[in-house]
Design a protein around this motif. Structure first.
Motif, PDB file in Angstrom:
ATOM      1  N   SER A 112       0.838  -1.330   0.023  1.00 28.06           N
ATOM      2  CA  SER A 112      -0.099  -0.061  -0.059  1.00 28.06           C
ATOM      3  C   SER A 112       1.018   1.589   0.214  1.00 28.06           C
ATOM      4  O   SER A 112       1.800   1.020   0.476  1.00 28.06           O
ATOM      5  N   PRO A 113       0.104   2.151  -0.534  1.00 30.28           N
ATOM      6  CA  PRO A 113       1.010   3.466  -0.472  1.00 30.28           C
ATOM      7  C   PRO A 113       1.892   3.898   1.570  1.00 30.28           C
ATOM      8  O   PRO A 113       3.356   4.060   0.949  1.00 30.28           O
ATOM      9  N   GLU A 114       1.258   3.453   1.849  1.00 24.87           N
ATOM     10  CA  GLU A 114       1.835   3.737   3.717  1.00 24.87           C
ATOM     11  C   GLU A 114       2.852   2.697   3.631  1.00 24.87           C
ATOM     12  O   GLU A 114       3.749   3.044   4.429  1.00 24.87           O
ATOM     13  N   GLU A 115       2.583   1.755   2.969  1.00 26.45           N
ATOM     14  CA  GLU A 115       3.583   0.526   3.269  1.00 26.45           C
ATOM     15  C   GLU A 115       4.585   0.923   2.421  1.00 26.45           C
ATOM     16  O   GLU A 115       6.169   0.318   3.028  1.00 26.45           O
ATOM     17  N   ARG A 116       4.607   1.205   1.068  1.00 24.18           N
ATOM     18  CA  ARG A 116       6.189   1.398   0.604  1.00 24.18           C
ATOM     19  C   ARG A 116       6.662   2.712   1.542  1.00 24.18           C
ATOM     20  O   ARG A 116       7.470   2.998   1.118  1.00 24.18           O
ATOM     21  N   VAL A 117       6.019   3.717   1.346  1.00 22.81           N
ATOM     22  CA  VAL A 117       6.382   4.874   2.935  1.00 22.81           C
ATOM     23  C   VAL A 117       7.431   4.118   3.945  1.00 22.81           C
ATOM     24  O   VAL A 117       8.616   4.528   3.891  1.00 22.81           O
ATOM     25  N   TYR A 118       6.826   3.683   4.499  1.00 23.02           N
ATOM     26  CA  TYR A 118       7.642   2.591   5.557  1.00 23.02           C
ATOM     27  C   TYR A 118       8.799   1.811   5.100  1.00 23.02           C
ATOM     28  O   TYR A 118      10.377   1.968   5.793  1.00 23.02           O
ATOM     29  N   GLU A 119       9.033   1.342   3.850  1.00 19.94           N
ATOM     30  CA  GLU A 119       9.896   0.432   3.636  1.00 19.94           C
ATOM     31  C   GLU A 119      11.248   1.600   2.706  1.00 19.94           C
ATOM     32  O   GLU A 119      12.021   1.306   3.322  1.00 19.94           O
ATOM     33  N   ILE A 120      10.665   3.002   2.041  1.00 18.13           N
ATOM     34  CA  ILE A 120      11.007   3.804   2.037  1.00 18.13           C
ATOM     35  C   ILE A 120      12.352   4.613   3.056  1.00 18.13           C
ATOM     36  O   ILE A 120      13.397   4.450   3.122  1.00 18.13           O
ATOM     37  N   CYS A 121      11.799   4.843   5.088  1.00 15.77           N
ATOM     38  CA  CYS A 121      12.237   4.959   5.365  1.00 15.77           C
ATOM     39  C   CYS A 121      12.902   4.360   6.177  1.00 15.77           C
ATOM     40  O   CYS A 121      14.618   5.044   5.957  1.00 15.77           O
ATOM     41  N   ASN A 122      12.785   3.139   6.274  1.00 16.01           N
ATOM     42  CA  ASN A 122      13.415   1.627   6.641  1.00 16.01           C
ATOM     43  C   ASN A 122      14.603   2.008   5.559  1.00 16.01           C
ATOM     44  O   ASN A 122      16.233   2.003   6.232  1.00 16.01           O
ATOM     45  N   ALA A 123      14.689   1.876   4.833  1.00 20.44           N
ATOM     46  CA  ALA A 123      16.016   1.441   3.790  1.00 20.44           C
ATOM     47  C   ALA A 123      16.794   3.078   4.247  1.00 20.44           C
ATOM     48  O   ALA A 123      17.934   3.047   3.768  1.00 20.44           O
ATOM     49  N   GLN A 124      15.943   4.386   4.572  1.00 19.46           N
ATOM     50  CA  GLN A 124      17.485   5.131   4.571  1.00 19.46           C
ATOM     51  C   GLN A 124      17.547   4.878   5.744  1.00 19.46           C
ATOM     52  O   GLN A 124      19.049   5.299   5.756  1.00 19.46           O
ATOM     53  N   SER A 125      17.402   4.821   6.689  1.00 16.24           N
ATOM     54  CA  SER A 125      17.755   4.382   7.936  1.00 16.24           C
ATOM     55  C   SER A 125      19.049   3.318   7.466  1.00 16.24           C
ATOM     56  O   SER A 125      20.186   3.600   8.502  1.00 16.24           O
ATOM     57  N   LEU A 126      18.804   2.038   7.062  1.00 16.99           N
ATOM     58  CA  LEU A 126      20.122   1.163   6.892  1.00 16.99           C
ATOM     59  C   LEU A 126      21.086   1.763   5.772  1.00 16.99           C
ATOM     60  O   LEU A 126      22.505   1.489   6.576  1.00 16.99           O
ATOM     61  N   GLY A 127      20.762   2.864   5.397  1.00 14.71           N
ATOM     62  CA  GLY A 127      21.682   3.344   4.202  1.00 14.71           C
ATOM     63  C   GLY A 127      22.540   4.063   5.264  1.00 14.71           C
ATOM     64  O   GLY A 127      23.451   4.203   5.055  1.00 14.71           O
ATOM     65  N   ALA A 128      22.431   3.912   6.427  1.00 15.58           N
ATOM     66  CA  ALA A 128      22.576   5.102   7.008  1.00 15.58           C
ATOM     67  C   ALA A 128      23.451   5.185   8.105  1.00 15.58           C
ATOM     68  O   ALA A 128      24.938   5.086   8.514  1.00 15.58           O
ATOM     69  N   ALA A 129      22.847   3.966   8.801  1.00 15.35           N
ATOM     70  CA  ALA A 129      23.736   2.542   9.533  1.00 15.35           C
ATOM     71  C   ALA A 129      24.816   2.119   8.176  1.00 15.35           C
ATOM     72  O   ALA A 129      26.385   2.371   8.984  1.00 15.35           O
ATOM     73  N   LEU A 130      24.635   1.660   7.179  1.00 11.91           N
ATOM     74  CA  LEU A 130      25.523   0.944   6.225  1.00 11.91           C
ATOM     75  C   LEU A 130      26.900   1.946   5.764  1.00 11.91           C
ATOM     76  O   LEU A 130      28.016   1.956   6.283  1.00 11.91           O
ATOM     77  N   GLU A 131      26.223   2.930   5.861  1.00 10.95           N
ATOM     78  CA  GLU A 131      27.270   4.875   5.690  1.00 10.95           C
ATOM     79  C   GLU A 131      28.405   4.753   6.809  1.00 10.95           C
ATOM     80  O   GLU A 131      29.264   4.639   7.380  1.00 10.95           O
ATOM     81  N   ASN A 132      27.811   4.972   8.031  1.00  5.69           N
ATOM     82  CA  ASN A 132      28.263   4.849   9.658  1.00  5.69           C
ATOM     83  C   ASN A 132      29.392   3.828   9.785  1.00  5.69           C
ATOM     84  O   ASN A 132      30.358   4.367   9.842  1.00  5.69           O
ATOM     85  N   MET A 133      29.233   2.604   9.028  1.00  4.41           N
ATOM     86  CA  MET A 133      29.980   1.826   9.066  1.00  4.41           C
ATOM     87  C   MET A 133      30.616   2.062   8.296  1.00  4.41           C
ATOM     88  O   MET A 133      32.555   0.935   8.614  1.00  4.41           O
ATOM     89  N   ALA A 134      30.770   1.575   6.648  1.00  5.02           N
ATOM     90  CA  ALA A 134      32.083   2.252   5.928  1.00  5.02           C
ATOM     91  C   ALA A 134      32.851   3.342   6.672  1.00  5.02           C
ATOM     92  O   ALA A 134      34.356   2.548   6.706  1.00  5.02           O
ATOM     93  N   LEU A 135      32.208   4.031   6.994  1.00  6.04           N
ATOM     94  CA  LEU A 135      33.565   5.276   7.603  1.00  6.04           C
ATOM     95  C   LEU A 135      33.862   4.702   8.577  1.00  6.04           C
ATOM     96  O   LEU A 135      34.993   5.716   8.837  1.00  6.04           O
ATOM     97  N   ARG A 136      33.788   4.022   9.260  1.00  5.79           N
ATOM     98  CA  ARG A 136      33.254   3.998  10.714  1.00  5.79           C
ATOM     99  C   ARG A 136      35.533   2.627  10.699  1.00  5.79           C
ATOM    100  O   ARG A 136      36.953   2.264  10.592  1.00  5.79           O
ATOM    101  N   ALA A 137      35.254   2.549   9.655  1.00  5.62           N
ATOM    102  CA  ALA A 137      35.839   1.123   8.459  1.00  5.62           C
ATOM    103  C   ALA A 137      36.669   2.100   8.659  1.00  5.62           C
ATOM    104  O   ALA A 137      38.515   1.148   8.459  1.00  5.62           O
ATOM    105  N   THR A 138      36.872   2.890   7.983  1.00  7.50           N
ATOM    106  CA  THR A 138      37.969   3.754   7.067  1.00  7.50           C
ATOM    107  C   THR A 138      39.143   4.121   8.442  1.00  7.50           C
ATOM    108  O   THR A 138      39.611   4.123   8.795  1.00  7.50           O
TER     109      THR A 138
END
Length: 196
Positions: A112-138
């Motif tokens: 549904s549109p609401e579920e799609r928005v949740y998926e987008i928000c969760n993807a942004q959150s996971l992207g932030a986690a992965l970026e933090n991890m890549a920067l910490r590895a560096t």
């Protein structure tokens, strides 16, 4: 600007040297500190080393073989060769961290549109986690590669990960055996619009 942002590179060649659990935990903690939409923290991490990593790579290769016969991503067939190369990188790296979205929906599920928005928000959150991890590895003197090619083995890796949650991405971690030059970036004037 933070030096780790300037120095981070996508590393595809790794030294044959293990990464300590302490360093991996520091990287994971950086991911866990990322901001997330509504503080949902939609992440779970599976760290694969040794035999576990061999199993994950085998699942990736099974998925690539299946994808050639019955593709989940038929419009992305031209990228399967790149995904096969990614499996080689995963095999070479001392550790691979899989990011799983425990709140995610199967990629085939109608949303549904609401579920799609949740998926987008969760993807942004996971992207932030992965970026933090890549920067910490560096910062820790390690190389990393953020991997999205896992979707070519979606079902196989989901089963290997235990079936709870959705595979989101993987990150290879290790001591770099290469020093790639920075890739060109577009000028801000070409990507920013100022209003007001």
């Amino acid at each position: 600007m933070n030096e780790s942002m300037k120095n981070r590179r996508s590393i595809r060649k790794y030294q044959d040297a293990p990464v300590s659990r302490d360093l991996l935990e520091q990287i994971l903690q950086a991911g866990n500190l990322a901001p997330s939409a509504k503080n949902r923290q939609p992440w779970r991490f599976v760290v694969a080393t040794g035999r576990g990593k061999a199993e994950a790579v085998a699942a990736m290769r099974r998925g690539l073989a299946r994808e050639a016969e019955t593709p989940l991503l038929p419009g992305s067939a031209q990228h399967r060769q790149g995904a096969a190369y990614t499996a080689q990188i995963m095999e070479q790296a001392p550790a691979v961290i899989f990011a799983v979205n425990p709140l995610g929906r199967d990629v085939r599920a109608p949303l549904s549109p609401e579920e799609r928005v949740y998926e987008i928000c969760n993807a942004q959150s996971l992207g932030a986690a992965l970026e933090n991890m890549a920067l910490r590895a560096t910062e820790l003197g390690l190389g990393s590669l953020w991997i999205c090619d896992i979707y070519f083995a979606y079902d196989e890796l989901k089963a290997w990960l235990g079936g709870e949650g959705e595979p989101f991405a993987a990150m290879a971690i290790g001591y770099a055996a290469e020093a790639p030059r920075p890739r060109p970036r577009r000028a801000l004037r070409d990507i920013v619009e100022w209003r007001g």
